[in-house]
Design a protein around this motif. Structure first.
Motif, mmCIF file in Angstrom:
data_model
loop_
_atom_site.group_PDB
_atom_site.id
_atom_site.type_symbol
_atom_site.label_atom_id
_atom_site.label_comp_id
_atom_site.label_asym_id
_atom_site.label_seq_id
_atom_site.Cartn_x
_atom_site.Cartn_y
_atom_site.Cartn_z
ATOM 1 N N ARG A 11 68.606 91.205 -7.856
ATOM 2 C CA ARG A 11 69.519 90.659 -6.855
ATOM 3 C C ARG A 11 70.658 91.616 -6.510
ATOM 4 O O ARG A 11 71.518 91.299 -5.701
ATOM 5 C CB ARG A 11 70.093 89.334 -7.361
ATOM 6 C CG ARG A 11 69.103 88.198 -7.270
ATOM 7 C CD ARG A 11 69.651 86.905 -7.800
ATOM 8 N NE ARG A 11 68.667 85.836 -7.646
ATOM 9 C CZ ARG A 11 68.576 85.048 -6.573
ATOM 10 N NH1 ARG A 11 69.416 85.173 -5.584
ATOM 11 N NH2 ARG A 11 67.644 84.126 -6.493
ATOM 12 N N PHE A 13 73.018 92.791 -8.564
ATOM 13 C CA PHE A 13 74.294 92.505 -9.214
ATOM 14 C C PHE A 13 74.753 93.597 -10.170
ATOM 15 O O PHE A 13 75.888 93.593 -10.603
ATOM 16 C CB PHE A 13 74.190 91.207 -10.020
ATOM 17 C CG PHE A 13 74.317 89.958 -9.189
ATOM 18 C CD1 PHE A 13 75.463 89.724 -8.450
ATOM 19 C CD2 PHE A 13 73.298 89.015 -9.159
ATOM 20 C CE1 PHE A 13 75.596 88.559 -7.692
ATOM 21 C CE2 PHE A 13 73.424 87.853 -8.407
ATOM 22 C CZ PHE A 13 74.575 87.629 -7.670
ATOM 23 N N VAL A 51 81.006 86.829 -6.709
ATOM 24 C CA VAL A 51 79.962 87.600 -7.388
ATOM 25 C C VAL A 51 79.995 87.372 -8.897
ATOM 26 O O VAL A 51 78.980 86.995 -9.488
ATOM 27 C CB VAL A 51 80.038 89.104 -7.038
ATOM 28 C CG1 VAL A 51 79.236 89.936 -8.012
ATOM 29 C CG2 VAL A 51 79.540 89.339 -5.626
ATOM 30 N N PHE A 232 79.642 94.937 -11.631
ATOM 31 C CA PHE A 232 79.007 94.614 -10.346
ATOM 32 C C PHE A 232 79.476 95.614 -9.313
ATOM 33 O O PHE A 232 80.593 96.099 -9.395
ATOM 34 C CB PHE A 232 79.439 93.229 -9.853
ATOM 35 C CG PHE A 232 79.599 92.225 -10.934
ATOM 36 C CD1 PHE A 232 78.524 91.912 -11.753
ATOM 37 C CD2 PHE A 232 80.808 91.610 -11.143
ATOM 38 C CE1 PHE A 232 78.669 90.978 -12.773
ATOM 39 C CE2 PHE A 232 80.963 90.682 -12.153
ATOM 40 C CZ PHE A 232 79.893 90.366 -12.974
ATOM 41 N N LEU A 235 82.213 94.724 -3.528
ATOM 42 C CA LEU A 235 81.693 94.149 -2.293
ATOM 43 C C LEU A 235 82.482 94.581 -1.075
ATOM 44 O O LEU A 235 83.673 94.383 -0.993
ATOM 45 C CB LEU A 235 81.798 92.628 -2.369
ATOM 46 C CG LEU A 235 80.542 91.879 -2.713
ATOM 47 C CD1 LEU A 235 80.726 90.427 -2.348
ATOM 48 C CD2 LEU A 235 79.362 92.461 -1.994
ATOM 49 N N GLN A 277 71.623 90.840 1.653
ATOM 50 C CA GLN A 277 72.305 91.014 0.378
ATOM 51 C C GLN A 277 73.063 89.748 -0.032
ATOM 52 O O GLN A 277 73.071 89.361 -1.197
ATOM 53 C CB GLN A 277 73.289 92.190 0.468
ATOM 54 C CG GLN A 277 74.016 92.480 -0.824
ATOM 55 C CD GLN A 277 73.056 92.899 -1.934
ATOM 56 O OE1 GLN A 277 72.485 93.971 -1.925
ATOM 57 N NE2 GLN A 277 72.853 91.992 -2.904
ATOM 58 N N TYR A 281 72.995 87.480 -3.424
ATOM 59 C CA TYR A 281 74.196 87.279 -4.230
ATOM 60 C C TYR A 281 74.599 85.813 -4.335
ATOM 61 O O TYR A 281 74.918 85.311 -5.407
ATOM 62 C CB TYR A 281 75.384 88.005 -3.599
ATOM 63 C CG TYR A 281 75.476 89.491 -3.878
ATOM 64 C CD1 TYR A 281 74.835 90.075 -4.971
ATOM 65 C CD2 TYR A 281 76.242 90.305 -3.052
ATOM 66 C CE1 TYR A 281 74.945 91.437 -5.207
ATOM 67 C CE2 TYR A 281 76.363 91.668 -3.286
ATOM 68 C CZ TYR A 281 75.707 92.226 -4.369
ATOM 69 O OH TYR A 281 75.843 93.567 -4.599
#
Length: 425
Positions: A11, A13, A51, A232, A235, A277, A281
RNA sequence: GGGGGUAUGCUAGAGCGGUCAAAUAGGGCAGACUGUAAAUCUGUUGGCUAUGCCUACGGUGGUUCGAAUCCAUCUGCCCCCA
């Protein structure tokens, strides 16, 4: 126990890890207690914090045990990492209040039942997590002891190599001693959590990598145990902006700050390039489905956005709210009838319309414009609608003749609606 | 502790003593085009009882007919020396 680590990786992450293989094995073999820190700077999380929350949820679903900590102690200092300036310090009361707000939101995603999960009760292998305030152990620290026991494990020349600190030093911005200690305190958090709860995995944003590693190192030196770190990716949206900011500021998880409808709309309006994406997430949809939706192009991508918006809203606000938001959204933009119940509504006495109300005053009063001047501009530029009819005259007076039933529907621009209900009394 | 610098609107950042509600860029808002996307183009972006008035250029007090622009002082921040 299926392989969560692989799932997280798939995914998107995972950015950095201490040792991917060991972490994967650890997660496959036993129940792992893991932790994530949250800043108590506001009484609500915003979607920028989503996240970590989603990762925690994935791990808990896989049988692992989360600890969410708020930085009640560290929050009083402020993390210098990647910040250009020192952050304001918060009072304990403020932090505690913010913590309660954050906890309530985390509980939508996680099971954080402090009562049930008793550390001393080794009989019950509970999956429930904990919510802790690091002030609980940081505030009682004795300076001399701390220096002697913890401080001796840190090398200043290593610390200043960390990106966050280095930038501040190179840009000659200055760095207070207070802030410089942040890393030690965060490392100490990890040590305490390891000692008290057997926590072996810390997760955080990639900007926290240095701080997390400091904790990993501290545990190794003092306890001789290998604990782990996972970060992570940071973002950003496709156009480079920080995730979760809109016109009105941040998108909050708190329904009082960002209504479920606005929340839903945020996801509908994301950049096409981010959809795939974000599905990975921010939803729990299987990756096959994510990939299918992510491959949609052009107009069809709206289907993917709708799924994204619905799923994300459902997680944050529950199914009922998500249904309502979806219905309202479809109504407002699908050309159908607007769902009156879903939009912001004001009630004003009918008599006020008898004499007529200036259109500027009306838009200002209901909050579609922040000032009368703003309302004036809105109207002059053709962004003001009443009952879907555009009005451009600023001296326009709204009277009872415009009523549709007992209501007026105001619209500012394309997307902002406000309904006014007139009431006799 | 000593010396120097800086403080402008949402942000960054120009501003010669008058023509400054303050250049420019970003952001925001609105319009056009669209798919409630992106990109692009246009307009707009302190407030108001509105061709004028009020409030604003860190705080206070001065100089001046007139100050964001000069002086003093205070505060914050930054740099150099200790």
């Amino acid at each position: 126990m299926h392989n969560v680590f692989e799932a997280l990786k798939e995914r998107g992450f995972i950015k950095q890890t201490t040792n991917a293989e060991q972490i994967a094995n650890l997660l496959a073999e036993q129940q792992v207690t893991y932790y994530v820190g949250f800043e108590p700077t506001a009484s609500s999380l915003h979607i920028g914090s989503l996240v970590p929350v989603m990762v925690m949820a994935h791990l808990q679903r896989a049988g692992h045990k989360p600890i969410a900590i708020i930085g009640g102690g560290t929050g009083m200092i402020g993390d210098p990492t990647d910040k250009t300036e020192m952050r304001p310090m918060l009072s304990q009361e403020q932090i505690a209040a913010n913590g309660r707000g954050i906890l309530a939101q985390l509980q939508r995603y996680l099971n954080l039942d402090n009562e049930i999960a008793d550390a001393n009760d080794s009989q019950t292998v509970s999956k429930a997590g904990r919510f802790l305030n690091n002030a609980d152990w940081l505030l009682s620290i004795n300076y001399i002891e701390f220096l002697r026991d913890i401080g001796k494990h840190f090398r200043v020349n290593e610390m200043i190599k960390a990106e966050g600190y280095r930038q501040r030093l190179e840009r000659e911005l200055g760095l207070s001693f207070l802030e410089f200690n942040y890393q030690l305190l965060q490392a100490y958090d990890y040590l305490c959590l390891f000692q008290e709860y057997g926590c072996r995995l810390q997760l955080g944003g990639d900007d926290q990598w240095g701080n997390i590693l400091a904790g990993v190192g501290l545990v190794r030196r003092i306890e001789g145990e290998q604990v782990h770190a996972v970060t992570f990716p940071l973002l950003t949206t496709a156009d480079g902006a920080k995730m979760g900011k809109t016109a009105g500021g941040a998108v909050w998880l708190d329904a009082a700050r960002t209504s479920p409808y606005e929340f839903y709309q945020y996801w509908i309006n994301v950049d096409d390039r981010d959809v795939s994406q974000f599905l990975a997430y921010f939803t729990f949809l299987p990756m096959d489905e994510v990939r299918r939706l992510g491959s949609l192009e052009d107009e069809a991508i709206r289907e993917a956005k709708e799924v994204l918006a619905y799923e994300a809203t459902q997680l944050a606000h529950g199914k009922a709210e998500a249904d309502k938001a979806q219905a309202a959204s479809r109504a407002a933009f699908g050309g159908g009838n607007l769902n009156e119940a879903e939009m912001p509504t004001s009630v004003i006495p009918l008599e006020r319309l008898d004499g007529g109300i200036s259109i500027m005053a009306l838009f200002h009063e209901v909050g579609l414009a922040n000032s009368r001047s703003e309302a004036r501009r809105l109207i002059q530029q053709g962004g003001a609608y009443i009952n879907e009819k555009q009005y451009r005259a600023i001296d326009m007076v709204v009277g009872t003749d415009l009523l549709e039933g007992d209501a007026l529907l105001l619209r500012a621009g394309k997307k902002r609606y406000h309904r006014i209900v007139l009431k006799e009394n």
